[in-house]
Enzyme design. Structure first.
Site, PDB file in Angstrom:
ATOM      1  CG  HIS A 215      -1.819   1.152   1.353  1.00 27.55           C
ATOM      2  ND1 HIS A 215      -3.184   1.084   1.146  1.00 27.55           N
ATOM      3  CD2 HIS A 215      -1.572   2.456   1.678  1.00 27.55           C
ATOM      4  CE1 HIS A 215      -3.715   2.276   1.323  1.00 27.55           C
ATOM      5  NE2 HIS A 215      -2.763   3.137   1.664  1.00 27.55           N
ATOM      6  CD  GLU A 216       1.710   3.652   3.732  1.00 25.80           C
ATOM      7  OE1 GLU A 216       1.986   4.706   3.119  1.00 25.80           O
ATOM      8  OE2 GLU A 216       0.679   3.525   4.418  1.00 25.80           O
ATOM      9  CG  HIS A 219       0.231   6.130  -0.873  1.00 24.05           C
ATOM     10  ND1 HIS A 219      -0.884   6.584  -1.547  1.00 24.05           N
ATOM     11  CD2 HIS A 219      -0.222   5.539   0.264  1.00 24.05           C
ATOM     12  CE1 HIS A 219      -1.968   6.271  -0.842  1.00 24.05           C
ATOM     13  NE2 HIS A 219      -1.591   5.635   0.257  1.00 24.05           N
ATOM     14  CG  ASP A 293      -4.871   7.068   1.297  1.00 25.96           C
ATOM     15  OD1 ASP A 293      -4.273   7.940   1.952  1.00 25.96           O
ATOM     16  OD2 ASP A 293      -4.504   5.888   1.219  1.00 25.96           O
TER      17      ASP A 293
END
Length: 395
Positions: A215-216, A219, A293
């Site tokens: 997930h990170e 980004h 988000d």
């Protein structure tokens, strides 16, 4: 702080009071306190009266009567009367402070009353460097500490935030029995303030760690690929504050204006986490990790359409209203800004913008799938990755 400076430099009596001290449930008390304050000031004139948080009593007056609002308006009317008056030789200057100058009654801002407005903006880079030097006085700091570099990385910080960074660094240094603040402790304090405390007691299982890492990195990867995004400063899967992981973007310079292209890239980057979860774990395994988000992306898209007039289909109008809640002007009794058909067009446009940027995020990640996996697996081992380590994948 400005009020303290004025008090120190004026060489006249300085009377300070908060707007909330005038507000009482009992009728007439607020107006009575105003009279007493100005009476005392006139006795010792020349003098300066400082009213902090003046919006507590100076808000716009609404039509109608009833209860506490009548008492607040009486207090406001008494201030207006005292500031005008018939005596031109009182030699009393009144200073007010508020974070909400937009809600003040127009009568307060007329000539002869609060007719000069000084806006205190957040400090720029040169200001931040000087502020850090001021807060560093009295603290033992190693020569290697670079205040210029710290100032460039603290875009958007207020003077109080900068002071807090140095105080936190001093506390951390003392905790480790170190006699001086070094660059590492300063960086640690900076990250603690921006990203929150590390939650060492919170242990994620392996599935959660893997999902958070992918997930990170989603980004971070989109932040690198989107031309108008701010650079990645750090990627971490160490739980901090209310987040299981964090991707920290840091602007390289102070910016006043934001372009449409930057907004669109920001939306794409925000959707990078959810897009990564969908691609690598499947639609049925997407998690709640993207809730913030999505919330931020929706707010940005709505502002683009309703406040900034960035889409010709909707027009160059402000549909957000004074309250910023979507429909109303902020004046009671008036009709909504937005008709039903226009509201439908706005909703459709916002949905279209968000869908386009989500699909763009999906495409970016699919095109860079191998690199994404490589960075994510490395992050699982390291738990944290700074800018230099992240940039090395693109050299």
């Amino acid at each position: 702080m400005l009020a303290r400076a004025v008090a120190g430099e004026s060489n006249v009596p300085f009377l300070s009071i908060s707007g909330s001290e005038f507000v009482e449930m009992f009728v007439g008390v607020g107006a009575s306190r105003v009279r007493d304050l100005f009476t005392n000031a006139k006795k010792i004139a020349p003098a300066i009266i400082f009213i902090d948080e003046i919006d507590a009593i100076g808000k716009k007056r609404w039509p109608g009567t009833g209860g506490w609002h009548d008492e607040r308006e009486q207090t406001l009317n008494q201030i207006l009367t005292e500031m005008d008056g018939f005596d031109n030789d009182t030699n009393v200057i009144v200073i007010g402070a508020t974070n909400r100058s937009d809600v003040l009654d127009k009568a307060l801002l007329r000539p002869g009353r609060f007719d000069r407005k000084i806006t205190v903006n957040l400090p720029n880079q040169a200001d931040r460097e000087k502020i850090l030097e001021v807060h560093a006085r009295g603290k033992k700091i190693e020569k290697e500490v670079d205040f210029k570099a710290l100032a460039s990385s603290t875009v958007g910080f207020s003077g109080a935030d900068l002071g807090n960074v140095l105080n936190e660094a001093a506390i951390i240094s003392a905790r480790y029995n170190e006699k001086m603040i070094n660059p590492a402790r300063l960086q640690q304090a900076f990250e603690r303030i921006v990203m929150g405390l590390q939650k060492k007691s919170l242990v994620m299982n392996e599935d959660e760690r893997r999902t958070t890492a992918y997930h990170e990195v989603g980004h971070a990867l989109l932040g690198k690929l989107c031309k108008h995004s701010d650079p990645v400063h750090k990627v971490s899967i160490t739980p901090r504050g209310g987040a299981l992981g964090v991707t920290w973007f840091m602007p390289e310079k102070d910016a006043i204006l934001t372009s449409k292209a930057k907004f669109l890239d920001e939306l794409c980057v925000l959707y990078g986490g959810r897009a990564s979860e969908e691609i690598f774990f499947g639609k049925d395994m997407i998690t709640t990790g993207a809730s913030n988000d999505i919330e931020r992306a929706t707010a940005i898209a709505r502002n683009m359409v309703m406040r900034y007039g960035m889409y010709d289909e909707i027009g160059q109008e402000n549909f957000a209203g004074e309250r910023g809640m979507g429909n109303y002007t902020g004046t009671e009794g008036e009709r909504p800004y937005v008709s039903e058909s226009t509201q439908k067009s706005i909703d459709n446009k916002v949905r279209e913008i968000l869908r386009e940027q989500y699909e763009r995020a999906i495409k970016f990640i699919k095109d860079n799938k191998k690199l994404h996996i490589k960075i994510s697996e490395d992050l699982l081992e390291k738990e944290e990755m700074d800018r230099a380590e992240f940039e090395a994948y693109f050299s």
